[in-house]
Write a protein that holds these residues in place. Sequence first.
Motif, PDB file in Angstrom:
ATOM      1  N   LYS A 119       6.575   0.358  29.587  1.00  0.00           N
ATOM      2  CA  LYS A 119       8.024   0.170  29.453  1.00  0.00           C
ATOM      3  C   LYS A 119       8.772   1.499  29.578  1.00  0.00           C
ATOM      4  CE  LYS A 119       8.038  -4.298  28.539  1.00  0.00           C
ATOM      5  NZ  LYS A 119       8.658  -5.270  29.455  1.00  0.00           N
ATOM      6  N   GLU A 130       9.134   2.445  33.118  1.00  0.00           N
ATOM      7  CA  GLU A 130      10.228   1.717  33.771  1.00  0.00           C
ATOM      8  C   GLU A 130      11.566   2.395  33.503  1.00  0.00           C
ATOM      9  OE1 GLU A 130      10.413  -2.599  33.385  1.00  0.00           O
ATOM     10  OE2 GLU A 130       8.334  -2.596  32.687  1.00  0.00           O
ATOM     11  N   LEU A 152      14.984   0.366  27.020  1.00  0.00           N
ATOM     12  CA  LEU A 152      14.870  -0.593  28.117  1.00  0.00           C
ATOM     13  C   LEU A 152      15.365  -1.986  27.734  1.00  0.00           C
ATOM     14  CD1 LEU A 152      13.912  -0.546  31.073  1.00  0.00           C
ATOM     15  CD2 LEU A 152      11.720  -1.468  30.286  1.00  0.00           C
ATOM     16  N   THR A 173      11.041   3.018  25.356  1.00  0.00           N
ATOM     17  CA  THR A 173      10.731   1.590  25.342  1.00  0.00           C
ATOM     18  C   THR A 173      11.889   0.794  24.753  1.00  0.00           C
ATOM     19  OG1 THR A 173       8.358   2.013  25.111  1.00  0.00           O
ATOM     20  CG2 THR A 173       9.143  -0.157  24.444  1.00  0.00           C
TER      21      THR A 173
END
Length: 304
Positions: free
Chosen positions: A196, A199, A234, A231
């Motif tokens: 995550k 990302e 996100l 994380t």
Amino acid sequence: MEIRPIIQMLDDPDKSIDVRLYFTRKRINNRYTSFSPSIEPELQKELVKIVRDALAEVVDKEQRNYSPVGTIDGVIEHCAVNGIDSFQEILRSMDEDVAIRRPITSEEIKKLNFYCLKIYIDNAEEMLIFRRVTKFNRLSKGMVGFFVNNDFKKLESDLLGIDKNIDLLVKNNEVLVMNHIALERIFSVQEQFVGKATETLNIVERSNRITNFDQFREDCLGNARIVRALTKILENEERVQQCFENFENVIQVVDIFELDINFEEGNNAIIYEDKSQLLDITRLIRDSFYRSLINSREGIDEGI
């Protein structure tokens, strides 16, 4: 998750309750092995009482959504099963035709990570209880023993403990988290966090507002606290995409809070220099710096 109805079901003498016990170890490549020993009816009752009493201790506690960056004292958390990548693989290791039913060897005991109770109510309603394994290793010198009819017997194997606490309860695809760190340890979500966080970093990279980005990425992913923060960020992907749109505001925040951050000539990008800047840059991405409406008080959201 409503806890009181669960306690009521466990207390109901008219309910048929069946308990199955699994001891599980994590192997490489996110695979799991589960052992399923048989347990006598009286032990099943004791295990149900442990669960019931543990739930009674948290029945009135405030519940909040699980947050990767940590929890608050006196608060328990909850999250959806579908947000845990390893959950289905763990369940598969407990399938009737997969779980191992032979005795667990001493060497295997040392490698166990957690145990799970599957509790069936009236052969229909199911809940899962997870708890990290407590291991009692033999003394490095001497011995551990017990009495049988006044005869002292040496205990030859390693021991496993089941205490009065539970870490997680899973019911109706929801996880009740009574021990924050246990969720991460049992389900190995730290690896999931890294995915995550990556990302998030990919979105930030596309803004072209941080120089030396490859080093910045490496340093972020090597810092557990920053990984958790990225994380959490996100959860609001749009906010990440907007973090550096108004770059003049970023420059102003750096000036107001006297952050140790420099900019490229032309003030178009942050110059990433070393790990000491990770926390401040992450806070900029998260939009953690603020000025209050009433007193124009400047502050930092200490969420990471």
